[in-house]
Scaffold this motif. Structure first.
Motif, PDB file in Angstrom:
ATOM      1  N   ILE A 206       0.721  -1.186  -0.055  1.00 24.15           N
ATOM      2  CA  ILE A 206       0.050   0.148   0.008  1.00 24.15           C
ATOM      3  C   ILE A 206       0.987   1.194  -0.034  1.00 24.15           C
ATOM      4  CG2 ILE A 206      -1.690   1.348   1.496  1.00 24.15           C
ATOM      5  CD1 ILE A 206      -3.046  -0.992   0.406  1.00 24.15           C
ATOM      6  N   VAL A 207       1.862   1.148   0.898  1.00 23.28           N
ATOM      7  CA  VAL A 207       2.772   2.349   0.999  1.00 23.28           C
ATOM      8  C   VAL A 207       3.559   2.652  -0.439  1.00 23.28           C
ATOM      9  CG1 VAL A 207       5.002   3.191   1.899  1.00 23.28           C
ATOM     10  CG2 VAL A 207       3.153   2.297   3.322  1.00 23.28           C
ATOM     11  N   ALA A 208       3.836   1.570  -0.918  1.00 21.04           N
ATOM     12  CA  ALA A 208       4.765   1.741  -2.394  1.00 21.04           C
ATOM     13  C   ALA A 208       3.760   2.237  -3.311  1.00 21.04           C
ATOM     14  CB  ALA A 208       5.298   0.454  -2.652  1.00 21.04           C
ATOM     15  N   ARG A 209       2.527   1.814  -3.435  1.00 17.15           N
ATOM     16  CA  ARG A 209       1.733   2.137  -4.385  1.00 17.15           C
ATOM     17  C   ARG A 209       1.351   3.869  -4.206  1.00 17.15           C
ATOM     18  NH1 ARG A 209      -0.441  -2.165  -7.988  1.00 17.15           N
ATOM     19  NH2 ARG A 209      -2.163  -0.691  -8.415  1.00 17.15           N
ATOM     20  N   SER A 210       1.178   3.868  -3.017  1.00 19.10           N
ATOM     21  CA  SER A 210       0.994   5.415  -2.884  1.00 19.10           C
ATOM     22  C   SER A 210       1.859   6.404  -3.116  1.00 19.10           C
ATOM     23  CB  SER A 210       0.367   5.305  -1.191  1.00 19.10           C
ATOM     24  OG  SER A 210       0.845   6.705  -0.716  1.00 19.10           O
ATOM     25  N   THR A 211       3.111   5.827  -2.671  1.00 20.79           N
ATOM     26  CA  THR A 211       4.271   6.585  -3.158  1.00 20.79           C
ATOM     27  C   THR A 211       4.472   6.682  -4.958  1.00 20.79           C
ATOM     28  OG1 THR A 211       5.595   5.626  -1.322  1.00 20.79           O
ATOM     29  CG2 THR A 211       6.782   6.877  -2.742  1.00 20.79           C
ATOM     30  N   ALA A 212       4.211   5.618  -5.581  1.00 21.30           N
ATOM     31  CA  ALA A 212       4.162   5.783  -6.804  1.00 21.30           C
ATOM     32  C   ALA A 212       3.007   6.755  -7.491  1.00 21.30           C
ATOM     33  CB  ALA A 212       3.863   4.179  -7.413  1.00 21.30           C
ATOM     34  N   ARG A 213       1.805   6.612  -7.061  1.00 18.01           N
ATOM     35  CA  ARG A 213       0.768   7.599  -7.326  1.00 18.01           C
ATOM     36  C   ARG A 213       1.157   9.005  -7.085  1.00 18.01           C
ATOM     37  NH1 ARG A 213      -3.189   4.509  -9.356  1.00 18.01           N
ATOM     38  NH2 ARG A 213      -3.545   2.285  -8.233  1.00 18.01           N
ATOM     39  N   ASP A 214       1.531   9.210  -5.935  1.00 18.14           N
ATOM     40  CA  ASP A 214       2.024  10.642  -5.614  1.00 18.14           C
ATOM     41  C   ASP A 214       3.131  11.111  -6.430  1.00 18.14           C
ATOM     42  OD1 ASP A 214       0.276  10.702  -3.526  1.00 18.14           O
ATOM     43  OD2 ASP A 214       1.913  10.329  -1.805  1.00 18.14           O
ATOM     44  N   ALA A 215       4.177  10.330  -6.895  1.00 24.54           N
ATOM     45  CA  ALA A 215       5.038  10.745  -7.947  1.00 24.54           C
ATOM     46  C   ALA A 215       4.390  10.945  -9.242  1.00 24.54           C
ATOM     47  CB  ALA A 215       6.256   9.431  -8.042  1.00 24.54           C
ATOM     48  N   GLN A 216       3.563  10.009  -9.574  1.00 20.83           N
ATOM     49  CA  GLN A 216       2.867  10.357 -11.131  1.00 20.83           C
ATOM     50  C   GLN A 216       1.993  11.498 -11.086  1.00 20.83           C
ATOM     51  OE1 GLN A 216       0.369   6.928 -11.077  1.00 20.83           O
ATOM     52  NE2 GLN A 216       1.608   5.961 -13.066  1.00 20.83           N
ATOM     53  N   ARG A 217       1.602  11.885  -9.836  1.00 19.83           N
ATOM     54  CA  ARG A 217       0.928  13.007  -9.803  1.00 19.83           C
ATOM     55  C   ARG A 217       1.860  14.550  -9.889  1.00 19.83           C
ATOM     56  NH1 ARG A 217      -3.260  10.574  -6.813  1.00 19.83           N
ATOM     57  NH2 ARG A 217      -2.155  10.755  -4.986  1.00 19.83           N
ATOM     58  N   ARG A 218       2.981  14.214  -9.132  1.00 15.73           N
ATOM     59  CA  ARG A 218       3.996  15.300  -9.044  1.00 15.73           C
ATOM     60  C   ARG A 218       4.589  15.365 -10.596  1.00 15.73           C
ATOM     61  NH1 ARG A 218       6.142  13.200  -4.599  1.00 15.73           N
ATOM     62  NH2 ARG A 218       7.948  12.161  -5.516  1.00 15.73           N
ATOM     63  N   TYR A 219       4.787  14.407 -11.277  1.00 12.48           N
ATOM     64  CA  TYR A 219       5.754  14.648 -12.573  1.00 12.48           C
ATOM     65  C   TYR A 219       4.740  14.532 -13.810  1.00 12.48           C
ATOM     66  CZ  TYR A 219       9.405  13.611  -9.388  1.00 12.48           C
ATOM     67  OH  TYR A 219      10.174  13.602  -8.220  1.00 12.48           O
ATOM     68  N   ARG A 220       3.591  14.168 -13.826  1.00 10.19           N
ATOM     69  CA  ARG A 220       2.949  14.192 -15.166  1.00 10.19           C
ATOM     70  C   ARG A 220       1.664  15.310 -14.954  1.00 10.19           C
ATOM     71  NH1 ARG A 220       3.175   7.557 -15.475  1.00 10.19           N
ATOM     72  NH2 ARG A 220       5.317   7.681 -16.061  1.00 10.19           N
ATOM     73  N   PRO A 221       1.258  15.882 -16.010  1.00 11.43           N
ATOM     74  CA  PRO A 221       0.029  16.462 -16.150  1.00 11.43           C
ATOM     75  C   PRO A 221      -1.431  15.788 -15.590  1.00 11.43           C
ATOM     76  CG  PRO A 221       0.926  16.188 -18.134  1.00 11.43           C
ATOM     77  CD  PRO A 221       1.680  15.725 -17.325  1.00 11.43           C
TER      78      PRO A 221
END
Lengths: 174, 175
Positions: B78-93
């Motif tokens: 859960i932590v890993a996927r949440s981190t990945a989603r946060d990163a996606q939101r940060r770097y992608r429109p």
């Protein structure tokens, strides 16, 4: 469960509902704590707590994939293997407190060595001066006690010829 | 102790415990983030980001883990996927499917329309979740039942009741 036509109709109904809910309520609240989601994935929550999580997941369908993946994480071995460089990078995040970082040992020069060095420099200067003076004196003495040319030369040193003015004087006297 | 990992040593910052933890769970975390990002360095960067998040501020996040409430692998996923989603939101429109965007943001606003009046709690969270799984994630009844740890018949019944409510609510409006 339902036929293709029913399913299309039901899907349309569901989407209609979702759009209306999003319109009416705006953004959902903050994401639940990861531990709560993990507990939900393992079916460890009570009914009330599970309902709260479900309400949030219903508004965030992408989170459902996370819950499913978390539920499957205990089943079977993982297939991904990170590179050794990635492992080393992650391990380096925590340093060993017992490890002494490499540092060049402090070189403290003893006082006597500094004194010896200074005396050596002073002695070298003294020797150079004395030898230079002796050589100069020798050269001077040899010039004085040498042959005729040497005496002329020494005479020139102390009593140089008048040069151009003397020749004028000779010409004017004639 | 969780999954053979000495949590106390880990949180105390012992190098040996941390190295063992990294060796043991790096593969699991990488698998979790790989499902969301491209292969290669991006996934390994996220792997590092997850470990940074775990040990940041004197292991603040790791200290919130409680083995009595969930398994370590489940929590880490859960932590890993949440981190990945946060990163996606940060770097992608930000992108969203057309169906997910409320119509009021897409179309010209109709001055005469009134906002839909939704009865509060028309659908229960469980009903909403079942419909989300069925219609948005295209899961079948058996998968939903397994995920929710309930009988398939319960899923069918939940779905049926939810549809009745929706038809009753939207029926007159659509006619």
């Amino acid at each position: 469960m339902t036929g293709p036509i029913d399913r299309a109709e039901e899907t349309a109904l569901w989407r209609h509902w979702r759009t209306a809910v999003v319109n009416a309520a705006g953004e959902a609240g903050p994401a639940p704590d990861p531990l709560l989601l993990a507990a939900y994935a393992e079916h460890r929550l009570g009914e009330a707590a599970a309902e709260e999580v479900e309400a949030w997941i219903a508004r965030h369908p992408e989170a459902m994939a996370d819950v499913l993946a978390a539920g499957d994480s205990n089943v079977g071995p993982t297939t991904s293997q990170p590179s050794e460089a990635a492992l080393a990078r992650a391990m380096a995040l925590v340093s060993d407190p017992k490890a002494v970082p490499f540092r060049r040992p402090a070189t403290r020069t003893p006082t006597w060595r500094i004194a010896v060095a200074r005396v050596s420099v002073a002695a070298s200067l003294l020797i150079v001066s004395v030898v230079g003076f002796a050589l100069g004196t020798d050269a001077y003495t040899s010039l004085l006690s040498g042959d005729q040319s040497a005496s002329v030369l020494s005479q020139d040193l102390f009593d140089p010829p008048a040069g151009i003015f003397s020749s004028f004087g000779e010409e004017s006297s004639t | 102790v969780a999954d053979g990992i000495e949590l106390a040593s880990l949180i105390a910052g012992e190098k040996g415990a941390w190295d063992g933890f990294v060796r043991r769970y790096a593969g699991l975390i990488l698998s979790a983030v790989r499902a969301l990002v491209r292969e290669g360095t991006e996934a390994e960067d996220l792997l590092q980001e997850v470990f940074v998040r775990l040990c940041k501020d004197d292991f603040r996040l790791l200290k919130t883990y409680d083995p009595a409430r969930a398994g370590l692998s489940t929590w880490l996923t859960i932590v890993a996927r949440s981190t990945a989603r946060d990163a996606q939101r940060r770097y992608r429109p930000p992108q969203s499917a057309l169906d997910d965007v409320p119509e009021r943001f897409l179309a010209v606003v109709d001055a005469h329309s009134e906002p839909l009046k939704l009865p509060k709690d028309l659908l229960s969270p469980r009903q909403q979740l079942v419909l989300t799984m069925l219609y948005e994630r295209d899961m079948d009844v058996a998968e939903v039942a397994k995920t929710l740890d309930v009988d398939p018949q319960t899923v069918r019944s939940t779905h049926h009741k939810a549809m009745l409510k929706l038809r009753a609510h939207f029926g007159p409006e659509r006619e």
